[in-house]
Every structure is written in structure tokens, then in C-alpha cells.
Design a protein around this motif. Structure first.
Motif, PDB file in Angstrom:
ATOM      1  N   TYR A 142      -3.618  -6.855   5.113  1.00 23.32           N
ATOM      2  CA  TYR A 142      -5.096  -6.819   5.049  1.00 23.32           C
ATOM      3  C   TYR A 142      -5.778  -7.625   4.171  1.00 23.32           C
ATOM      4  N   TRP A 143      -6.775  -8.203   4.819  1.00 24.24           N
ATOM      5  CA  TRP A 143      -7.890  -9.081   3.836  1.00 24.24           C
ATOM      6  C   TRP A 143      -9.143  -8.271   3.991  1.00 24.24           C
ATOM      7  N   PHE A 144      -9.963  -8.545   2.719  1.00 22.33           N
ATOM      8  CA  PHE A 144     -11.160  -8.083   2.381  1.00 22.33           C
ATOM      9  C   PHE A 144     -12.015  -8.615   3.744  1.00 22.33           C
ATOM     10  N   HIS A 145     -11.782  -9.793   4.101  1.00 14.11           N
ATOM     11  CA  HIS A 145     -12.677 -10.571   4.996  1.00 14.11           C
ATOM     12  C   HIS A 145     -12.364  -9.955   6.593  1.00 14.11           C
ATOM     13  N   ARG A 146     -11.359  -9.347   6.713  1.00 13.80           N
ATOM     14  CA  ARG A 146     -11.126  -8.538   7.932  1.00 13.80           C
ATOM     15  C   ARG A 146     -10.727  -9.375   9.045  1.00 13.80           C
ATOM     16  N   GLN A 147     -10.292 -10.827   8.862  1.00 13.43           N
ATOM     17  CA  GLN A 147      -9.679 -11.553   9.800  1.00 13.43           C
ATOM     18  C   GLN A 147      -8.176 -11.613   9.593  1.00 13.43           C
ATOM     19  N   LEU A 148      -7.559 -12.233  10.672  1.00 12.46           N
ATOM     20  CA  LEU A 148      -6.360 -12.369  10.435  1.00 12.46           C
ATOM     21  C   LEU A 148      -5.599 -13.714   9.889  1.00 12.46           C
ATOM     22  N   ASP A 149      -5.011 -13.313   8.777  1.00 16.50           N
ATOM     23  CA  ASP A 149      -4.217 -14.587   8.043  1.00 16.50           C
ATOM     24  C   ASP A 149      -2.947 -14.762   8.498  1.00 16.50           C
ATOM     25  N   ALA A 150      -2.910 -15.665   9.654  1.00  8.94           N
ATOM     26  CA  ALA A 150      -1.712 -15.957  10.434  1.00  8.94           C
ATOM     27  C   ALA A 150      -0.665 -16.396   9.240  1.00  8.94           C
ATOM     28  N   ARG A 151      -0.723 -17.089   8.303  1.00 13.72           N
ATOM     29  CA  ARG A 151       0.260 -17.872   7.484  1.00 13.72           C
ATOM     30  C   ARG A 151       1.259 -16.710   6.949  1.00 13.72           C
ATOM     31  N   SER A 152       1.098 -15.395   6.746  1.00 13.25           N
ATOM     32  CA  SER A 152       1.942 -14.524   6.355  1.00 13.25           C
ATOM     33  C   SER A 152       2.668 -13.889   7.547  1.00 13.25           C
ATOM     34  N   ILE A 153       2.487 -13.952   8.722  1.00 12.21           N
ATOM     35  CA  ILE A 153       2.950 -13.477   9.790  1.00 12.21           C
ATOM     36  C   ILE A 153       4.403 -13.971  10.009  1.00 12.21           C
ATOM     37  N   GLU A 154       5.328 -13.147  10.504  1.00 11.10           N
ATOM     38  CA  GLU A 154       6.777 -13.513  11.084  1.00 11.10           C
ATOM     39  C   GLU A 154       6.850 -12.578  12.245  1.00 11.10           C
ATOM     40  N   LYS A 155       8.059 -13.155  13.281  1.00  8.11           N
ATOM     41  CA  LYS A 155       8.410 -12.294  14.249  1.00  8.11           C
ATOM     42  C   LYS A 155       9.784 -12.357  13.946  1.00  8.11           C
ATOM     43  N   THR A 156      10.520 -11.163  14.047  1.00  6.86           N
ATOM     44  CA  THR A 156      12.005 -10.793  13.965  1.00  6.86           C
ATOM     45  C   THR A 156      12.596 -10.426  15.374  1.00  6.86           C
ATOM     46  N   MET A 197       0.839  -1.284   0.093  1.00  8.75           N
ATOM     47  CA  MET A 197      -0.068   0.033   0.070  1.00  8.75           C
ATOM     48  C   MET A 197       0.883   1.211  -0.028  1.00  8.75           C
ATOM     49  N   PRO A 198       0.364   2.565  -0.352  1.00 14.13           N
ATOM     50  CA  PRO A 198       1.278   3.665  -0.375  1.00 14.13           C
ATOM     51  C   PRO A 198       1.746   3.949   0.972  1.00 14.13           C
ATOM     52  N   ASP A 199       1.448   3.427   2.054  1.00 11.93           N
ATOM     53  CA  ASP A 199       2.048   3.602   3.496  1.00 11.93           C
ATOM     54  C   ASP A 199       2.968   2.713   3.712  1.00 11.93           C
ATOM     55  N   GLY A 200       3.427   1.546   2.691  1.00 15.08           N
ATOM     56  CA  GLY A 200       4.233   0.726   2.998  1.00 15.08           C
ATOM     57  C   GLY A 200       3.753  -0.552   3.478  1.00 15.08           C
ATOM     58  N   SER A 201       2.272  -0.646   4.076  1.00 14.80           N
ATOM     59  CA  SER A 201       1.879  -1.864   4.611  1.00 14.80           C
ATOM     60  C   SER A 201       1.308  -2.761   3.556  1.00 14.80           C
ATOM     61  N   LEU A 202       1.090  -3.928   3.976  1.00 19.19           N
ATOM     62  CA  LEU A 202       0.667  -4.930   2.637  1.00 19.19           C
ATOM     63  C   LEU A 202      -0.773  -5.073   2.706  1.00 19.19           C
ATOM     64  N   SER A 203      -1.223  -5.407   1.652  1.00 17.35           N
ATOM     65  CA  SER A 203      -2.768  -5.681   1.410  1.00 17.35           C
ATOM     66  C   SER A 203      -2.887  -7.008   0.466  1.00 17.35           C
ATOM     67  N   TYR A 204      -3.842  -7.715   0.597  1.00 18.92           N
ATOM     68  CA  TYR A 204      -3.962  -8.905  -0.368  1.00 18.92           C
ATOM     69  C   TYR A 204      -4.463  -7.758  -1.784  1.00 18.92           C
ATOM     70  N   ASP A 205      -4.234  -8.537  -2.903  1.00 17.71           N
ATOM     71  CA  ASP A 205      -4.364  -7.739  -4.144  1.00 17.71           C
ATOM     72  C   ASP A 205      -5.471  -8.534  -5.123  1.00 17.71           C
ATOM     73  N   TYR A 206      -6.618  -7.845  -4.905  1.00 18.06           N
ATOM     74  CA  TYR A 206      -7.741  -8.274  -5.568  1.00 18.06           C
ATOM     75  C   TYR A 206      -7.583  -8.603  -7.294  1.00 18.06           C
ATOM     76  N   GLU A 207      -6.357  -7.919  -8.028  1.00 22.99           N
ATOM     77  CA  GLU A 207      -6.197  -7.921  -9.062  1.00 22.99           C
ATOM     78  C   GLU A 207      -5.525  -9.278  -9.607  1.00 22.99           C
ATOM     79  N   THR A 208      -4.975  -9.930  -8.735  1.00 24.23           N
ATOM     80  CA  THR A 208      -4.030 -11.093  -8.901  1.00 24.23           C
ATOM     81  C   THR A 208      -4.437 -12.198  -8.412  1.00 24.23           C
ATOM     82  N   LEU A 209      -4.798 -13.240  -9.128  1.00 24.38           N
ATOM     83  CA  LEU A 209      -5.134 -14.417  -8.625  1.00 24.38           C
ATOM     84  C   LEU A 209      -4.092 -15.419  -8.509  1.00 24.38           C
ATOM     85  N   VAL A 210      -3.755 -16.023  -7.090  1.00 20.86           N
ATOM     86  CA  VAL A 210      -2.697 -17.058  -7.103  1.00 20.86           C
ATOM     87  C   VAL A 210      -2.983 -18.397  -6.740  1.00 20.86           C
TER      88      VAL A 210
END
Lengths: 538, 339
Positions: free
Chosen positions: A524-538, A77-90
Motif C-alpha cells: 500500500y502507498w499513500f499515493h494509492r497507485q500501484l508500485d510494480a517494483r515490489s511485485i512478484e509472482k510465485t 500491517m496487523p493483518d499481515g499485508s504490506l504498507s509503505y512506512d512513512y517513519e522510515t526514509l530510504v
């Protein structure tokens, strides 16, 4: 020695000394690098997203424990945070898919190595059983499937063990994205069928408490009202292996308690942050706050056109000019959103969505419009708010009450609790003036218009009907975005909505999430729930 | 034998009130304006899916039929299934009631431990500093809303000082709950011989119990003071004093024992009141109790859950009142509990 260090030390020492402490402690704390501790506000009430009565927080089970055929990509996103991308299906379970040249069907090839938690391979048979279930059980899953024109089991065919076909008699741009929402999960049909009965052919009772999937996480513990714990499925094939080995989701109803837990470092991430807390936490700077505008969503005022005087367009426009937009944005929303007022022209210049409507606070204009409509002295009405969303709706309603009084409109505020709200606002559509906050999963303006502006649909609590708009939405909903008609159609819809003003938007709200500085990869996901699969701790 | 007969008779007497409660809660839940079918049809329902859900829930049948189906289930000991949680109401209540009872019990003990001595002292030293202290504590306890006291205690003892464990329900998530015997974590852990978990469960209990206890200090302390004052100014105390009985004997055996009866009556009311009122404390401390269950059920118009909750509470009150009546006879031998 701090309590936490002590407990860690004793747990480590226990490994060599005795086995007993392993049974006594869940090796689980925010301090551990491979464990994620999450606080949520509401209870997870089911493991099965297809069940009648499964609530919104339970959708994260579908997201983290199950796989779909497809998923969405990630964008920055413009502020550097991450969002799902509805234009790309994977790919998720499907490694590839092909749309037939004549658009009559779509073929999916499943990953050869994908297995369920019990080790059995994921087959096209499982996909068909799961999709049949989603379109048959009724209620929310069936409606959501229908949004992508997936309506009957006959559309789903098993070609061979790893090839699955969807027939698309009514091709739509919504079909493929609708396969990436939380609903069309792939269930282990062998396990489910073992627990199916004559009365319950879809094993709803079993799957309600016992998930059976192929997802990145498996269920370790579920204590409704307290917590849900997932552990990683190390054999997951649907994407890169998640960094977090264990995810503990605690239900913490009080917003202040959630905030204190985060600030004290006892949890890693708070996914239900009140706008006020988000603002203050961001200013304090000790924890990371990510606010993402919720796609396809607006906080707004609805005017019921089936009730006088809101059947008069001039009255609606007058009200749109008598809204204290800036005050609502700063006082009720704590500026956690994007303004949706003050648009430059009544003719939209692009199809960005949502975009500001061409109204701004102008009491003289409002009075003039009211006089023109035949209400020079104003009128009386009722403004209804949903008590479940009182934290923004109540202050906003008070501000609106005060502003409307300036143009002679006297409103009473009517507070309606949860279940009641659905009945009165959405089903009976009997509220004259009311607050609204619909958000659509599939991120297309025509999808929003379908739910909110088309006659008879649930979220059209304004009872609005416009023949031209009806036709525009019907003609646009399923055509691809690169169709030459798409852009002009959307612009025309927006122009009608601007001019007719049955719905007066204030702002596009943020989804605010606060986390420890070492938590990375939140998306961020449109369903507004946490997708834990992408989370990391540094 | 007499006691047993008496018990049976009292329980029989409770039946008509329970029957009335069953009918009233059934009707009241149906009278509520919320429509569970609309609620549970989910986020994107249309008229068709709402009708489908209504049929599935059996809510499209006539009210009388619904009532008899409910009654039939009830007679088989089946309180129905909660729509909200998808589990049997009885299991939900069995799971959550001990949490609430444990919290309420500890809170009541704490309140008694402070309020009764305070009330007695305030009566003995009327208008002296103890009496004033009693008045201040009582006023503060009653006027501070429980969620505020709760948040304040969390702020001081957890957030600033770090003495209290995280306000995350009954046990820090480091621990696995003890095997269920009574459902009270502290008791179960002690039964299992695990002092560490018992201590952990007890420390989790402290802040919410103090919050709840502060709130009910007032009625108990006030009642103790008033009853003690009445007893102290009575003829029998004057007589006892005139006989030159020892001060402690006069105070404890004669005055306090007589003052206990009204206090006990208040206690019964306070306990019932606390069980219902601790929903705010439950929310602040993430306590998985019966109050939050009931409120969630009410918001969702979850009929079976609301009916089950009210019925279980009613039974609890009947039992509680019976127990209090029995305790009366122990304190005052003149009182005979007649049927």
C-alpha cells in the motif's frame, strides 16, 4: 487445448521456426511468470506529473518510471499485508543525506553508478533542473513542493557532480518526506533541454509523451484509453531489481468487467475494486483481497459554517448525533473501512490519527440540542454529493436524509458532477451540507488540519475558521514530532475539532486491491497507485 | 456531373448549420457550471495556482477574444488541444472515431440482418407466431438497457462459458494492431493479409456489436413491419396480384422495394443515435471509442475536446444524411434530389 496454451505453444514454436510471430504477439499474458497484467479504472493521461491537467492514475508513471532522491521503507500491517512506512526514509537516487547541524541545509550524495535509461550518469545538475521545474511550472507540483517548504530555485544548489544541496530557510519535518512523494522526480535534463523551446522552457510538451528518467521501468507503449506497457530497466540502481520484466496496465472502465477479468484469470491484479466487490470477492476466497485503511483520510459530512443554521455549534453537534453511522458503514461502505464514530471522550487520549470522533447515533440528544439551538422543529437544507463518488455517497446521502427527517431536518439531495464539484464545493465553498473524502499524502494530523480545517485552504469546504486552531496549525505544521509541543498541540486540535464539529467523519475508507493468489509483494502507498517494483509472482 | 454539382450544393447548404453548431457549442461549453481551471489545477490547488492555470489556458481573456482565437484555429484545421489527454483533439478523434464507427457499423449490419427479415415476416404472417416473436424480441431489445445486456452477455459467454475473448477493447493484448489504413481493425488486418488478427478483432467486436444491435433492433423491425404492411395493403400490390405475378416478384420487387424508403430514413436516425449512445457499451467492453472520450471531456469541462467532438459529429451527420438522400434516388427513380 485451451486458447491460451495454444497461443503460448505457437509463440514458443515460432522462436525457432520464423521471426514473424514475434512481431505479431506481445509476449504478454497473465499466465506468464515474468509479466504482470494490471487493470485500472481510469485513463493514464500523461507521462509527466508536472503537467497541468495530469490526472491521478498518471502518478504511477512517476512512481515506476522515475526515481526520486528518497523513498519510504516498508512495514507489515496487523493483518499481515504490506504498507509503505512513512517513519522510515530510504535511499533511492541519493545514497546518503546529511542535515546541517544548524538546520540551514540538507546535503544529498547521489549514487555513483546511477544512470538514466540512455546511459548518461544522473548528476546533481539533473536534480536541480528537475526541482527547479517542479517549483516553477505552477499548479499541483508547485503546491506539493511548497508543502515541504520547497518554494524557489534558489533553495537548490549543485555542490559537485554527485552532491546536491537544499537550503531550508524554514526547516520543517515535512521537507524530507515531501522528497519521497511522486512529485520531485529526477528528469534527464540533457534530453529535456534538447526539446525545450523558448515558449516551453521546461519541455512540457516533449515530456508529456516521452518520459526521460532513470527509474526501474521504461516505457514500451502508451495508448491512452487502452493500455500502458512498461519494461524493466535492467540497469536500475535505485533499489533491488524488480521481479516483473514487463507490466501491462489495461484501462477497464467498468467495475464489473474488471472483476470478471480477475476471476477468469486474465489479469493479475485489479487496483480499482469497489467496496461491494471487495467484500464479495473476499467471501468467495478465490482471489486475494487486500484492504488497507487509507492514511490521513476520512469519509465525512461537511457543514458550511458560513451558512445558517450551520453557524450554530449546537446545530452541528445535533447533526453529528443524528447520523446513522452504523448503517452508513455497512450499507454504503460495505464495512470496508474503520469506524470513525463513537469515540470515548471529548478529550483525545492519544494522537492516533485518524481517530473516532466522540459522536454516536442518539436522536433524543440531537432533538434536545436542536431545541436548545432554537430549532425545535428542525429546518430545511440541501445535501450535496459528488456524482464521481456516487457509489458510497449516494446510499450514504439517502440514509442521512432518512435519519435527519427523524429530528425534523428535511434535506433535498443534490447530485453534482465532476468538474462542477471542485468548483462549487472546494473553490466557491457554496454547499451547505456536503459529503467529503479528503486524504493527505504526508501522514501527519497537522497536515490534515492544514488542508481541511484552516481558513482559506482548498479542502476547507466548510468555511471553518477558529483563531486558536489557526495558530495551533501554524505552530505545529513544521516542528518535528519529537518536539515537546507536538503532542499537546495535536491533542488540542483534535479537541477543538471534536467539540466544534464542522466536519462529521463516518469512517476511514480502505484502499481495496484484488489479485491472483500467486501475486506477492503488493504494498500500500499513500499515493494509492500501484508500485510494480515490489511485485512478484510465485 | 449533375451528381457532383448536387453534392457541392448540398455541402454548401450544410455550412450555415455547421456555423451555428460552432457558435452554440462554444457558448454552451462556457455556460456549463464547471470550471476547467479549478479541475486541472489538480489535487491540492490554492487560489493562486488556479488563477495561474486559468491564465495558461487563456480562459482569463474576454469571451469574444476566446471565440475568435478558437475560430482562427478552426479555419486552420486546428481543433485545439485536449486538456485531459494533452494531445490534439483532431488526433484523438482520428484515433477513436474508427473504433466507434467499426463497432456501430457491425452492430447495424447485425441488427439489419435480423430486424429486416423479422419485420417482413411479421408483416406477411400478421398475428401468427412470427409476428409474436417479432414483438417479443422488439420489446426485449428496447427495454433492456445496453449496459445490462452487455454485462449479461459477458457473464454468459465470457465468464461462464469462456467462448468469448476477454472484454478488453478492440484486440486481445496478445496481438499488435494491424497497420492503419482505414482504422477498422478487421479491414486493416484483412488488407494486411493477416487472417488471424482479423478473426481476433472480429471476435472482440461480436459481443459489443450484439449488445448495441439488440438495442436498435426494435425501431428497424417495427418500421419494416409497418412499411411492409402499408405496402401490402396498397392498390399496386393488389393490382400486381390480380395480374397473377409471381409471389416473390410481388413481395420483393413491389412491396419490399417500396417499404425500404421509410426503413432507410429510420436507419439514418438509428445510426446517428447509436454513435452517440454507445458510450455505455464502450465502458462495459473497455472499447476505446469516441463516446467515452466525449463523456470524459464533458466531466472535466475540457472545452476544446467537447467542441471538437460535437463539430465532428455534426459533420458526420451531414455526410450521413447526404448519403441517405443519394441512396433514395437509387431505390426510387421517381425521387430526384433537388438542391
Amino acid at each position: 487445448m485451451k486458447r491460451r496454451q495454444f497461443i503460448q505453444a505457437s509463440a514458443m514454436g515460432a522462436g525457432s521456426a520464423a521471426l514473424l510471430p514475434f512481431l505479431k504477439y506481445l509476449p504478454a499474458h497473465a499466465a506468464r511468470a515474468d509479466t504482470l497484467v494490471v487493470a485500472i479504472a481510469n485513463s493514464i493521461n500523461s507521462m509527466d506529473i508536472h503537467r497541468t491537467g495530469t490526472n491521478r492514475p498518471s502518478y504511477q508513471i512517476a512512481v515506476n518510471l522515475y526515481d526520486r532522491l528518497l523513498s519510504f521503507g516498508t512495514k507489515t500491517m496487523p493483518d499481515g499485508s504490506l504498507s509503505y512506512d512513512y517513519e522510515t526514509l530510504v535511499p533511492e537516487l541519493a545514497e546518503s543525506w546529511t542535515v546541517a547541524d544548524d538546520n540551514s541545509h540538507i546535503d544529498f550524495v547521489l549514487r555513483a553508478d546511477a544512470t538514466f535509461w540512455d546511459g548518461t550518469p544522473v548528476t546533481a545538475e539533473d536534480v536541480k533542473w528537475s526541482f527547479d521545474r517542479a517549483v516553477t511550472v505552477g499548479g499541483f507540483p508547485t503546491v506539493q513542493m511548497a508543502a515541504g517548504n520547497l518554494e524557489s530555485p534558489e533553495q537548490f544548489e549543485v555542490i559537485d557532480e554527485k552532491t546536491f544541496r537544499i537550503y531550508t530557510p524554514n526547516p520543517s519535518k515535512l521537507t524530507l518526506p515531501d522528497l519521497a512523494v511522486p512529485v520531485p522526480i529526477v528528469i534527464n535534463s540533457t534530453v529535456a533541454k534538447e526539446h525545450a523551446t523558448e515558449d516551453d522552457p521546461w519541455a512540457t510538451e516533449y515530456l508529456h509523451e516521452n518520459p526521460a528518467g532513470s527509474g526501474a521501468y521504461k516505457l514500451e507503449a502508451w495508448r491512452p484509453g487502452e493500455m500502458t506497457v512498461y519494461t524493466r530497466n535492467d540497469d536500475w540502481k535505485g533499489g533491488p531489481l524488480p521481479a516483473m520484466q514487463r507490466v501491462i496496465i489495461r484501462e477497464v472502465p467498468s467495475a464489473s468487467t474488471r472483476r470478471a477479468l480477475l476471476e477468469r484469470g486474465d489479469i493479475d491484479i485489479n487496483v480499482d475494486v469497489k467496496a461491494k466487490d471487495a467484500l464479495e470477492l473476499q467471501e468467495a476466497g478465490a482471489v486475494k483481497v487486500v484492504g488497507t485503511p487509507i492514511e490521513n483520510s476520512m469519509s465525512a459530512l461537511g457543514l458550511n459554517v458560513a451558512m445558517a443554521p450551520f453557524d450554530n455549534k449546537l446545530v452541528r453537534q445535533a447533526i453529528a448525533h443524528a447520523m446513522p453511522y452504523q448503517e452508513i458503514f455497512t450499507t454504503a461502505a460495505f464495512s470496508r473501512g474503520l469506524p470513525m464514530w463513537g469515540g470515548e471522550s471529548a478529550e483525545p487520549s492519544d494522537i492516533a490519527w485518524p481517530q473516532p470522533y466522540p459522536y454516536y447515533t442518539d436522536y433524543d440528544r440531537a432533538k434536545a440540542l436542536l431545541a436548545e439551538a432554537g430549532y425545535p422543529d428542525g429546518f430545511e437544507s440541501t445535501l450535496s454529493i459528488n456524482l464521481g463518488l456516487a457509489d458510497w455517497q449516494e446510499p450514504a446521502a439517502l440514509l442521512i436524509q432518512e435519519s435527519l427527517a427523524k429530528v425534523g431536518i428535511r434535506v433535498q439531495i443534490d447530485k453534482i458532477p465532476g468538474a462542477n464539484w471542485r468548483t462549487r464545493a472546494l473553490v466557491e465553498k457554496s454547499l451547505p451540507m456536503h459529503m467529503k473524502n479528503f486524504g493527505g499524502w504526508l501522514n501527519y494530523p497537522d497536515y490534515y488540519f492544514f488542508w481541511v480545517y484552516q481558513d482559506g485552504h482548498l479542502f476547507n469546504s466548510m468555511n471553518y475558521r477558529n483563531e486558536e486552531l489557526e495558530e495551533l496549525v501554524n505552530n505545529t505544521l513544521h516542528i518535528p514530532v519529537n518536539d515537546p509541543d507536538y503532542e499537546p498541540n495535536i491533542k488540542r486540535m483534535l479537541a477543538i475539532a471534536f467539540d466544534e464539529a464542522p466536519l462529521i467523519p463516518f469512517y476511514q475508507p480502505f484502499l481495496d486491491v484484488a489479485m491472483q493468489p500467486n501475486v506477492e509483494g503488493y504494498e500500500y502507498w499513500f499515493h494509492r497507485q500501484l508500485d510494480a517494483r515490489s511485485i512478484e509472482k510465485t | 456531373m449533375d451528381k457532383l454539382k448536387l453534392l457541392a450544393r448540398r455541402l454548401l447548404q450544410a455550412l450555415p448549420s455547421l456555423a451555428a453548431i460552432v457558435i452554440i457549442t462554444f457558448l454552451l461549453t462556457r455556460l456549463l457550471p464547471g470550471d476547467p481551471a479549478a479541475y486541472f489545477a489538480g489535487d491540492a490547488a490554492d487560489a493562486e495556482s488556479i488563477a495561474q492555470v486559468r491564465a495558461e489556458l487563456g480562459l482569463d481573456r474576454p469571451l469574444v477574444v476566446q471565440f475568435f482565437v478558437y475560430l482562427g484555429d478552426l479555419l486552420r484545421g486546428d481543433l485545439g488541444t485536449s486538456l485531459n489527454t494533452g494531445r490534439p483533439v483532431l488526433a484523438e478523434i482520428a484515433n477513436r472515431l474508427p473504433a466507434s464507427l467499426e463497432l456501430t457499423g457491425v452492430a447495424l449490419l447485425l441488427a439489419l440482418g435480423v430486424a429486416v427479415p423479422l419485420g417482413v415476416l411479421a408483416a406477411l404472417y400478421q398475428d401468427r407466431w412470427v409476428d409474436h416473436l417479432c414483438r417479443v424480441v422488439v420489446t426485449a431489445g428496447v427495454s433492456l438497457p445496453t449496459f445490462f445486456t452487455g454485462l449479461l452477455l459477458i457473464y454468459i459467454f465470457y465468464y461462464i462459458l469462456g467462448w468469448a475473448p476477454s472484454p478488453l477493447g478492440r484486440l486481445d493484448f496478445l496481438y499488435i494492431p494491424p497497420a492503419t489504413v482505414t482504422g477498422f481493425y478487421t479491414v486493416d488486418a484483412l488488407l494486411a493479409g493477416d487472417l488471424e488478427i482479423a478473426w481476433a478483432a472480429f471476435t472482440q467486436l461480436l459481443l459489443p456489436a450484439i449488445t448495441l444491435g439488440l438495442f436498435v433492433l426494435a425501431p428497424i423491425a417495427r418500421m419494416t413491419r409497418a412499411a411492409m404492411l402499408a405496402a401490402l395493403s396498397s392498390d399496386y400490390i393488389r393490382t400486381a396480384r390480380a395480374y397473377g405475378l409471381h409471389r416473390a416478384t410481388v413481395l420483393i420487387t413491389y412491396a419490399f422495394r417500396n417499404a425500404l424508403l421509410p426503413v432507410l430514413t429510420t436507419l439514418g436516425m438509428v445510426f446517428s443515435f447509436m454513435l452517440g449512445a454507445n458510450v455505455l457499451v464502450e465502458r462495459v467492453f473497455s472499447w476505446p471509442g469516441i463516446g467515452s472520450f466525449a463523456v470524459e471531456a464533458l466531466v472535466a469541462s475540457d472545452y476544446a475536446a467537447v467542441q471538437g467532438f460535437v463539430l465532428v459529429m455534426a459533420i458526420l451527420f451531414v455526410v450521413l444524411n447526404l448519403m441517405i438522400d443519394l441512396v433514395y434516388t437509387l431505390i426510387d427513380p421517381r425521387i430526384r434530389v433537388e438542391g
